[in-house]
Enzyme design. Sequence first.
Site, mmCIF file in Angstrom:
data_model
loop_
_atom_site.group_PDB
_atom_site.id
_atom_site.type_symbol
_atom_site.label_atom_id
_atom_site.label_comp_id
_atom_site.label_asym_id
_atom_site.label_seq_id
_atom_site.Cartn_x
_atom_site.Cartn_y
_atom_site.Cartn_z
ATOM 1 C CG HIS A 96 -36.566 23.685 -92.865
ATOM 2 N ND1 HIS A 96 -35.324 23.217 -93.224
ATOM 3 C CD2 HIS A 96 -37.149 24.075 -94.034
ATOM 4 C CE1 HIS A 96 -35.153 23.304 -94.522
ATOM 5 N NE2 HIS A 96 -36.259 23.827 -95.043
ATOM 6 C CD GLU A 97 -40.988 24.403 -94.078
ATOM 7 O OE1 GLU A 97 -40.400 23.343 -94.330
ATOM 8 O OE2 GLU A 97 -41.060 25.355 -94.886
ATOM 9 C CG ASN A 155 -47.472 28.202 -98.349
ATOM 10 O OD1 ASN A 155 -47.179 28.145 -99.532
ATOM 11 N ND2 ASN A 155 -47.843 27.129 -97.666
#
Length: 869
Positions: free
Chosen positions: A329-330, A297
């Site tokens: 990664h995020e 998000n």
Amino acid sequence: MFGKVLSLKVHLGRIWSISATVSIATLSPLTATAAPLPQTVTPLHYDLVLKPDLKGLTFSGDEKIDILVRAATKEIVLNAFRLDIRQVSLRTQSGLDLGNIQSRFDERDQTMHLALQSAIKPGRYRLLFAYHGSIQQNGSGLFALDEQGKRYLFTQLEPADARRLMPSWDEPSFKATFTLSTVVPSGSTAISNTPVTSDRTLDDALHRVTFAPTRKMSTYLLFLAVGDFERRVRVAGGVELGTVTRRGVAPQADFALDSAAKLLPWFNAYFAYRFPLPKLDNVAGPGESLTYGAMENWGAIFSFEQDFLIDPRAASERQRQRVFTTVAHEMAHQWFGDLVTMRWWDDLWLNEGFASWMEQEAGRRFHPEWSAALAFMRGRDLAMDADALDTSHPVVQPVKDAAEALQSFDFITYFKGEAAIRMLEAYVGPQAWQAGLRTYVARHAYGNATSADLWASMRAASGRPVDAIAHDITRMAGLPMVEASAVCSNGRMLVSLTEKRFHNDGRNDPGPGWHLPVFLGHPGVTPQLVVLDRAAQVSISGCGPIIVNAGQKSYFRTDYSPPMLSDLSKIFPKLDEIDQLALLSDTAALGLAGTATPAAMFELIANLGPNSSATTVSDALSRWDKLNGYAEGDDQGRLRLRDFAETAFLPRLSRLGWAARPGESAEDANLRDHLIATLGGAGVPAVIEEARREFARTNGPMPSLPILTAVSRNATPAEWERIRTMALEETSPQIRASLFEMLGRTHDDALATRALELSITDAPGETTGPRIIEAVSVLHPLEALRFAIAHRQTILQRLDSFSAPTFLADLASGGHDQETLSAVQAYCLGEQASEVKDACATSEALIQGRIRVRRAQMPILYSWLAARG
């Protein structure tokens, strides 16, 4: 999103009957088709007020959507699913109400059709909704997680659960801005994508929190969290970085915060595009999902605690690596996925492949002590195993609706996508690749893009014809294999290369024909590059061993001729680490497929010297463990494999010892844990006996997780009961979930049954119960599936959108006998949803492969082991 299990597992399985009548379609939100929306009306801005009822698990919403009508229309179509719409109206920009609107819901397409009294002209309007919805308890939509008597709310909207939260244009190409407000209990904290602009007390029980408007983004990136949170903050690169945790565990997120502070400036520099939001939170929630660990998000990354926090009682180098990888990664997604988003789900790899690739680049940059080669090769192996099945699909695959989008989050999208990027970077060169990425990001910021857009940027940056290579690796299904043979002539090696398609059953298939960059040459020498198109001959100066795909820059398996393999085996310990891993991988795969002897990999392992890298030893141990799984139920075979393991691996554990040594490397620390858990779990006497001695001690700290893993696999009823008591009394959600999972990994049939019964009680929690069933399926897949079918409705209600459609078929995916295969086929006959059928087809293919390996290849391996004494 960071996948943990995705859609394929590597374990054994079986099945029984299909007595339950509850269909997944009634429980999973995305088994219906959800056709792409018309472009006649598009959203510009959402103004949303959410009022959750934490006790009643419902919420109400008041929403205003500013829309742009592009052509005259009498109907507006948008997404809404399982929402109770109480009121809807349409107004002009000046506020004029345009009269009654007739609403019609299409449950199958998950759409809402608004019929207007008369056609409206092109221009800007405002839609207004008042509605109610449900709070889930399964990790999707707006969902609740309970921990230590407190309830926490989070959202998980990818790929298409925003429609469960609000009426919306819930497709990635319909980007808009959002202003979110929420009315929540006093004393609770609310977190969203942007900073809080106001926090107003309404009465003694409630306060209203409003967040700043977002940048333009897709609906699936909207985020809300509500609970008794603690937030720690650091500024890096001009951005406020935060960690948000349950109160009392904030220090366990310090490593994640330190990592984020290093990564953000590096990402800014790499992409030459500064992170555009004022803050970036990493939000941790208790519980778990079978299929995802974190979600990107924009400005408010969500992670389950086991992928984000480091509990000091269970801290390990591997856990630090796991947390860093999740954060990297995020955060990479903040550019690839959030700032620039794929136009439609068929290009999901533009999000996930790139984030997987960047996490490895980040690991190499900030933690060279960890083996990036091992992490990459393990991911690539998962992709190759999936790609060798007839159920494989292209990286860029047709996706017609949201249901199919769910099934795109798999090993091929993540790890073949990552391997494709690595291959193309090697082909055009790192500098040109980075320049192309910078152009791509700048050109498509706040918009949507396709694979073709990326290739256009790469062509311009490198001047190289990337299209054929990129097209073949991303749009052709199947795993390439290069057959290699070589002869020495006049002081040169003449290498013949022939391209084929590799299948897990070893059949001969010329394949579709890929354009493959092949890097080959003598070990330790800069390799030559040839773009292979079906076949080629390459002349290399000097005679001696040749590595094909040196550095593993390309995506294919290599089938060396016996003389070439013999030459490489003799110098195996001297090869670069990543080429050692590749040689183990290729010989193992070819042996299982029957195109080579399964003993070839064991020959390589036997050649490992006492000073071989911990990374290679760890990989060899994993491959031995996989073969050991094929021997399940064959006591004599397992004894022979265990004897080999004692010779090959036990000396390394003796050298490392059972306790950490000052100054030891991260690889050695990880290898110790791996050896204890794997050799102990396999029943190697010296290891399991020591593990039991450690476990039997009643004073001192809790035994390490590797020791508990070894004991739980071989648990007596008394040992199993002690682990169950530990799980029930544990206060850390991370450790508790691990303990409950261990209860399911027992060899003992009766204890496995007890674990299954425990899984649907309240003790493990809503999200951990299915994990126990999955753990049981590793060694008792038939029993796990029988149980899941008998309790189908209860179990599926606990699963998120990703897990529910494929959960039952996956339980049997590692079966190794005809009984399993017949049972899976019987189960699949009763299923109609396409994603369930796809999972069934994959499960059947995996079972058929294991039956073949056990029948044809394992006896050859046993004979080789017997001959070695």
